[in-house]
Design an enzyme around this catalytic site. Structure first.
Site, PDB file in Angstrom:
ATOM      1  N   GLU A   1       8.229   4.526   2.530  1.00  0.00           N
ATOM      2  CA  GLU A   1       6.933   5.205   2.674  1.00  0.00           C
ATOM      3  C   GLU A   1       7.140   6.706   2.808  1.00  0.00           C
ATOM      4  O   GLU A   1       8.261   7.211   2.901  1.00  0.00           O
ATOM      5  CB  GLU A   1       6.179   4.692   3.910  1.00  0.00           C
ATOM      6  CG  GLU A   1       5.125   3.634   3.623  1.00  0.00           C
ATOM      7  CD  GLU A   1       3.891   4.200   2.925  1.00  0.00           C
ATOM      8  OE1 GLU A   1       3.894   5.392   2.526  1.00  0.00           O
ATOM      9  OE2 GLU A   1       2.926   3.436   2.736  1.00  0.00           O
TER      10      GLU A   1
ATOM     11  N   ARG B   1       1.163   1.596  15.884  1.00  0.00           N
ATOM     12  CA  ARG B   1       2.157   2.583  15.505  1.00  0.00           C
ATOM     13  C   ARG B   1       1.516   3.585  14.553  1.00  0.00           C
ATOM     14  O   ARG B   1       0.458   3.329  13.974  1.00  0.00           O
ATOM     15  CB  ARG B   1       3.357   1.926  14.826  1.00  0.00           C
ATOM     16  CG  ARG B   1       3.048   1.242  13.494  1.00  0.00           C
ATOM     17  CD  ARG B   1       4.319   0.858  12.765  1.00  0.00           C
ATOM     18  NE  ARG B   1       4.104   0.088  11.545  1.00  0.00           N
ATOM     19  CZ  ARG B   1       3.792   0.620  10.363  1.00  0.00           C
ATOM     20  NH1 ARG B   1       3.627   1.941  10.244  1.00  0.00           N
ATOM     21  NH2 ARG B   1       3.622  -0.138   9.295  1.00  0.00           N
TER      22      ARG B   1
ATOM     23  N   ASN C   1       1.254   5.648  11.006  1.00  0.00           N
ATOM     24  CA  ASN C   1       1.477   5.081   9.677  1.00  0.00           C
ATOM     25  C   ASN C   1       1.590   6.085   8.539  1.00  0.00           C
ATOM     26  O   ASN C   1       2.482   5.962   7.723  1.00  0.00           O
ATOM     27  CB  ASN C   1       0.371   4.083   9.329  1.00  0.00           C
ATOM     28  CG  ASN C   1       0.716   3.261   8.113  1.00  0.00           C
ATOM     29  OD1 ASN C   1       1.835   2.748   8.013  1.00  0.00           O
ATOM     30  ND2 ASN C   1      -0.212   3.139   7.175  1.00  0.00           N
TER      31      ASN C   1
ATOM     32  N   GLU D   1      -1.158  -5.994  11.853  1.00  0.00           N
ATOM     33  CA  GLU D   1      -2.119  -5.981  10.746  1.00  0.00           C
ATOM     34  C   GLU D   1      -3.262  -6.971  10.974  1.00  0.00           C
ATOM     35  O   GLU D   1      -3.684  -7.688  10.059  1.00  0.00           O
ATOM     36  CB  GLU D   1      -1.410  -6.239   9.410  1.00  0.00           C
ATOM     37  CG  GLU D   1      -0.296  -5.233   9.128  1.00  0.00           C
ATOM     38  CD  GLU D   1       0.394  -5.454   7.794  1.00  0.00           C
ATOM     39  OE1 GLU D   1      -0.105  -6.266   6.989  1.00  0.00           O
ATOM     40  OE2 GLU D   1       1.424  -4.803   7.551  1.00  0.00           O
TER      41      GLU D   1
ATOM     42  N   ASN E   1      -4.461   4.693   5.900  1.00  0.00           N
ATOM     43  CA  ASN E   1      -3.504   5.279   4.976  1.00  0.00           C
ATOM     44  C   ASN E   1      -4.046   6.609   4.458  1.00  0.00           C
ATOM     45  O   ASN E   1      -5.212   6.928   4.637  1.00  0.00           O
ATOM     46  CB  ASN E   1      -3.179   4.330   3.828  1.00  0.00           C
ATOM     47  CG  ASN E   1      -1.853   3.603   4.045  1.00  0.00           C
ATOM     48  OD1 ASN E   1      -0.814   4.237   4.163  1.00  0.00           O
ATOM     49  ND2 ASN E   1      -1.894   2.275   4.119  1.00  0.00           N
TER      50      ASN E   1
ATOM     51  N   ASP F   1      -2.729   1.798  -0.821  1.00  0.00           N
ATOM     52  CA  ASP F   1      -1.765   2.180   0.213  1.00  0.00           C
ATOM     53  C   ASP F   1      -1.790   3.710   0.356  1.00  0.00           C
ATOM     54  O   ASP F   1      -2.859   4.294   0.454  1.00  0.00           O
ATOM     55  CB  ASP F   1      -0.382   1.642  -0.151  1.00  0.00           C
ATOM     56  CG  ASP F   1       0.534   1.459   1.051  1.00  0.00           C
ATOM     57  OD1 ASP F   1       0.559   2.332   1.932  1.00  0.00           O
ATOM     58  OD2 ASP F   1       1.240   0.436   1.109  1.00  0.00           O
TER      59      ASP F   1
END
Length: 292
Positions: free
Chosen positions: A17, A100, A102, A121, A148, A197
């Site tokens: 990521e 957390r 992201n 999730e 995101n 995403d």
């Protein structure tokens, strides 16, 4: 532009990521959230450097002083690649142990916009935050399960916020004072083509989105029209960065997370880094402003 991505570097990331092109060292920086670690890849020498992180690391962004700001599970940290150290700057969401950080972006004023998520999730506990001049503030954007982006428009006046499980992106105005307004619907997706995403904007105001489970990255014009689609030999495309000498080289992170042994066998390149060329260049990444 290219219609298919090609392999650039073998990494095998569990959850690659946060790619960002660093003009100051002509390298691609990215993270493997679940490893957890930070990577630096030099396209010229093909050298791949790894720096282990003390907890899940969602993103890394360049700072004005030549170091980096990293979003770890429970806070913003200064990262120094000279010794691999992470030093806490601001703690986040101490009361939400399953959350957390992201994804993140820097706007033209040097502010960081970043989000959190439920690491399982399941629950809508993901919030959008802003970091500016040493202070973190939580925005009034309604929480979702997985945030995101944000993708920031070239003029810094719009933040495109991705609701991954909600299969949607909303466009929020950013005021001159850095406040974020109520969003308007920008895009809605069908799960059959993957889940939206990570997202970034290019110099033309287009929004590039990686699709988890979608085998592709897609570009959308400011009016929401899809203008480009690049196919991948792996299903989980997480995010792209635009860089290189002319800003038109795309670098994409991917993930192995959630793939069965059978699916991994059919996608041996899952978790690797890919590249393709674009017609429109990227926006140079603004270093995080550290002026307090």
């Amino acid at each position: 532009m290219d219609s298919e991505a090609r392999l650039l570097a073998s990494v095998g990331a569990e959850l690659g990521e946060g790619p960002v092109w660093s003009a100051r060292d002509k390298a691609l920086w990215f993270v493997d959230i679940k490893a957890p670690c930070v990577y630096r890849y030099d396209p010229a020498s093909h050298a791949l450097d790894r720096f282990d992180a003390p907890s899940h690391v969602g993103w890394i962004l360049p700072a004005q002083d030549g170091l980096w700001v990293a979003g770890l599970a429970k806070g913003l940290h200064r990262f120094d690649p000279r010794d691999g150290s992470f030093t806490l700057m601001n703690g986040i969401e101490a009361g939400l142990p399953d959350n957390r950080l992201n994804d993140a972006a820097v706007d033209p004023a040097g502010r960081i916009w970043f989000g959190s998520m439920d690491n399982r999730e399941v629950h809508p506990t993901g919030h959008i935050y802003q970091w500016h001049r040493g202070a973190v503030s939580r925005t009034a954007v309604p929480p979702v399960v997985i945030t995101n982006g944000p993708a920031i428009s070239p003029d810094g006046r719009t933040a495109y916020l991705v609701d991954t499980l909600g299969l949607s992106i909303a466009a929020h105005p950013i005021g001159l004072d850095g406040t974020i307004g109520a969003g308007r619907p920008f895009l809605k997706f069908d799960a059959s083509k993957g889940y939206p995403d990570g997202a970034i904007c290019d110099a033309g105001g287009g929004v590039w989105v990686g699709f988890y489970g979608g085998w592709a990255a897609r570009r959308f014009a400011p009016d929401g029209t899809m203008t480009d689609e690049v196919r991948f030999p792996v299903s989980n495309v997480t995010k792209i960065a635009l860089g290189g000498d002319d800003g038109r080289t795309a670098f994409a992170t991917t993930a192995r997370q959630g793939l069965s042994a059978e699916r991994l066998a059919s996608q041996p390149l899952a978790g690797d880094i890919f590249t393709f060329r674009t017609d429109i260049g990227g926006i140079p990444v603004m270093p995080v402003s550290l002026d307090l």
